[in-house]
Design a protein around this motif. Structure first.
Motif, mmCIF file in Angstrom:
data_model
loop_
_atom_site.group_PDB
_atom_site.id
_atom_site.type_symbol
_atom_site.label_atom_id
_atom_site.label_comp_id
_atom_site.label_asym_id
_atom_site.label_seq_id
_atom_site.Cartn_x
_atom_site.Cartn_y
_atom_site.Cartn_z
ATOM 1 N N GLU A 1 0.817 -1.129 -0.041
ATOM 2 C CA GLU A 1 0.087 -0.139 0.002
ATOM 3 C C GLU A 1 0.863 1.299 0.018
ATOM 4 O O GLU A 1 0.613 2.361 -0.724
ATOM 5 N N ALA A 2 1.972 1.160 0.659
ATOM 6 C CA ALA A 2 2.823 2.268 0.762
ATOM 7 C C ALA A 2 3.448 2.533 -0.317
ATOM 8 O O ALA A 2 3.713 3.812 -0.890
ATOM 9 N N VAL A 3 4.025 1.638 -1.177
ATOM 10 C CA VAL A 3 4.720 2.042 -2.369
ATOM 11 C C VAL A 3 3.836 2.434 -3.422
ATOM 12 O O VAL A 3 4.282 3.262 -4.258
ATOM 13 N N VAL A 4 2.467 1.840 -3.404
ATOM 14 C CA VAL A 4 1.671 2.372 -4.537
ATOM 15 C C VAL A 4 1.648 3.939 -4.226
ATOM 16 O O VAL A 4 1.423 4.675 -5.026
ATOM 17 N N ARG A 5 1.103 4.168 -3.054
ATOM 18 C CA ARG A 5 0.644 5.359 -2.645
ATOM 19 C C ARG A 5 1.913 6.475 -2.945
ATOM 20 O O ARG A 5 1.650 7.581 -3.501
ATOM 21 N N GLU A 6 2.914 6.120 -2.399
ATOM 22 C CA GLU A 6 4.301 7.138 -2.273
ATOM 23 C C GLU A 6 4.281 7.109 -4.085
ATOM 24 O O GLU A 6 4.782 8.088 -4.251
ATOM 25 N N PHE A 7 4.654 6.207 -4.777
ATOM 26 C CA PHE A 7 4.876 6.167 -6.127
ATOM 27 C C PHE A 7 3.851 7.189 -6.828
ATOM 28 O O PHE A 7 4.145 8.157 -7.491
ATOM 29 N N ARG A 8 2.725 7.142 -6.365
ATOM 30 C CA ARG A 8 1.599 7.984 -7.162
ATOM 31 C C ARG A 8 1.929 9.491 -6.658
ATOM 32 O O ARG A 8 1.610 10.290 -7.593
ATOM 33 N N GLU A 9 2.033 9.892 -5.548
ATOM 34 C CA GLU A 9 2.186 10.896 -4.871
ATOM 35 C C GLU A 9 3.458 11.597 -5.567
ATOM 36 O O GLU A 9 3.143 13.139 -5.819
ATOM 37 N N GLU A 10 4.459 10.898 -5.844
ATOM 38 C CA GLU A 10 5.750 11.631 -6.223
ATOM 39 C C GLU A 10 5.790 11.516 -7.813
ATOM 40 O O GLU A 10 6.522 12.382 -8.439
ATOM 41 N N THR A 11 4.861 10.726 -8.636
ATOM 42 C CA THR A 11 5.036 10.672 -9.990
ATOM 43 C C THR A 11 3.596 11.014 -10.634
ATOM 44 O O THR A 11 3.784 11.220 -12.031
ATOM 45 N N GLY A 12 2.515 10.711 -10.248
ATOM 46 C CA GLY A 12 1.273 11.080 -10.514
ATOM 47 C C GLY A 12 0.828 9.606 -11.341
ATOM 48 O O GLY A 12 -0.458 9.463 -11.774
ATOM 49 N N ALA B 1 8.329 -2.768 -10.765
ATOM 50 C CA ALA B 1 7.083 -2.866 -11.472
ATOM 51 C C ALA B 1 7.233 -2.467 -13.067
ATOM 52 O O ALA B 1 8.443 -1.751 -13.375
ATOM 53 N N SER B 2 6.453 -3.083 -13.682
ATOM 54 C CA SER B 2 6.630 -2.760 -15.366
ATOM 55 C C SER B 2 5.651 -2.252 -16.028
ATOM 56 O O SER B 2 5.514 -2.042 -17.395
ATOM 57 N N SER B 3 4.307 -2.103 -15.407
ATOM 58 C CA SER B 3 3.081 -1.478 -15.760
ATOM 59 C C SER B 3 2.680 -0.592 -14.888
ATOM 60 O O SER B 3 2.745 -0.606 -13.948
ATOM 61 N N TYR B 4 1.946 0.394 -15.562
ATOM 62 C CA TYR B 4 1.624 1.629 -15.113
ATOM 63 C C TYR B 4 0.147 2.297 -15.670
ATOM 64 O O TYR B 4 0.154 1.938 -16.877
ATOM 65 N N GLU B 5 -0.412 2.994 -14.805
ATOM 66 C CA GLU B 5 -1.484 3.858 -15.282
ATOM 67 C C GLU B 5 -1.384 5.245 -15.098
ATOM 68 O O GLU B 5 -0.816 5.523 -13.810
ATOM 69 N N GLY B 6 -1.851 6.210 -15.814
ATOM 70 C CA GLY B 6 -1.935 7.432 -15.365
ATOM 71 C C GLY B 6 -0.952 8.389 -16.423
ATOM 72 O O GLY B 6 -0.685 7.825 -17.358
ATOM 73 N N THR B 7 -0.757 9.578 -15.967
ATOM 74 C CA THR B 7 -0.101 10.587 -16.536
ATOM 75 C C THR B 7 0.959 11.023 -15.680
ATOM 76 O O THR B 7 0.560 11.484 -14.526
ATOM 77 N N MET B 8 2.101 11.124 -15.945
ATOM 78 C CA MET B 8 3.452 11.360 -15.124
ATOM 79 C C MET B 8 3.159 12.871 -14.783
ATOM 80 O O MET B 8 2.716 13.971 -15.976
ATOM 81 N N LEU B 9 3.154 13.508 -13.601
ATOM 82 C CA LEU B 9 3.497 14.811 -13.104
ATOM 83 C C LEU B 9 4.712 15.626 -14.100
ATOM 84 O O LEU B 9 5.629 15.204 -14.399
ATOM 85 N N ASP B 10 4.053 16.800 -14.466
ATOM 86 C CA ASP B 10 4.864 17.565 -15.085
ATOM 87 C C ASP B 10 6.218 17.982 -14.110
ATOM 88 O O ASP B 10 7.364 18.116 -14.445
ATOM 89 N N GLN B 11 5.810 18.160 -12.969
ATOM 90 C CA GLN B 11 6.815 18.530 -11.846
ATOM 91 C C GLN B 11 6.511 17.567 -10.517
ATOM 92 O O GLN B 11 5.514 17.791 -10.007
ATOM 93 N N SER B 12 7.424 16.809 -10.082
ATOM 94 C CA SER B 12 7.245 16.096 -9.014
ATOM 95 C C SER B 12 7.519 17.051 -7.509
ATOM 96 O O SER B 12 8.327 17.858 -7.697
ATOM 97 N N PRO B 13 6.582 16.848 -6.638
ATOM 98 C CA PRO B 13 7.079 17.605 -5.340
ATOM 99 C C PRO B 13 8.432 17.280 -4.792
ATOM 100 O O PRO B 13 9.039 18.051 -3.913
#
Length: 162
Positions: free
Chosen positions: A41-52, A86-98
């Motif tokens: 859960e933590a890796v999925v959340r953190e990755f999404r927060e930092e990359t989108g 991970a080798s697959s993902y969904e979404g659009t990468m953030l233009d600028q990570s926090p």
């Protein structure tokens, strides 16, 4: 002890890396676990927060402990890192990570990029070896690697040609 998760998102020829502004070092996106979270859960959340991006089916590939050693070999800090692939993902990468600058790098770029010395071992294992890497890295307060233990040992330590 602080618990940290991170993930290398890799395709056949690239991996997504984050350049932290404080040292200019490159890392796998991730961060601190929250109370009650599983490491997945933590890796999925953190990755999404930092990359989108939402990673799919992250696989645990390394469990390492980082120990910061002070004067007189006293332990100053310690944290445990759970590293995924991970080798697959969904979404659009953030233009600028926090957290810094996101860049799709060549899959083997980690060998030549500035990063914590132990991270070179972790990236190499995750991107080129099978199974889970276990280890401990000992650093000075200014993040110079003093010593480390890895299981399995890297190929070059076993005397095998790369």
């Amino acid at each position: 002890m602080q618990r940290i998760t991170n993930c290398i998102l890799a395709t056949a020829d690239q991996c997504l890396m984050l350049q932290k502004p404080s040292r200019g070092w490159w890392v796998a996106p991730g961060g601190k676990m929250e109370h009650g979270e599983t490491i997945k859960e933590a890796v999925v959340r953190e990755f999404r927060e930092e990359t989108g991006l939402s990673i799919k089916d992250p696989e645990l590939r390394a469990v390492t402990t980082v120990v910061i050693v002070g004067e007189g070999q006293t332990m100053e800090d310690e944290w445990m890192m759970f590293s995924f692939l991970a080798s697959s993902y969904e979404g659009t990468m953030l233009d600028q990570s926090p957290e810094g600058k996101l860049v799709w790098q060549k899959r083997d770029a980690h060998a030549d990029l500035p990063m914590a010395e132990g991270d070179h071992h972790v990236f190499n294992h995750i991107l080129n070896q099978k199974g889970v890497l276990y280890g401990t890295f000992y650093y000075t307060k200014d993040f110079k690697l003093i010593d480390y233990r890895l299981d399995p040992k890297p190929m070059q330590e076993k005397g095998a040609a790369l």
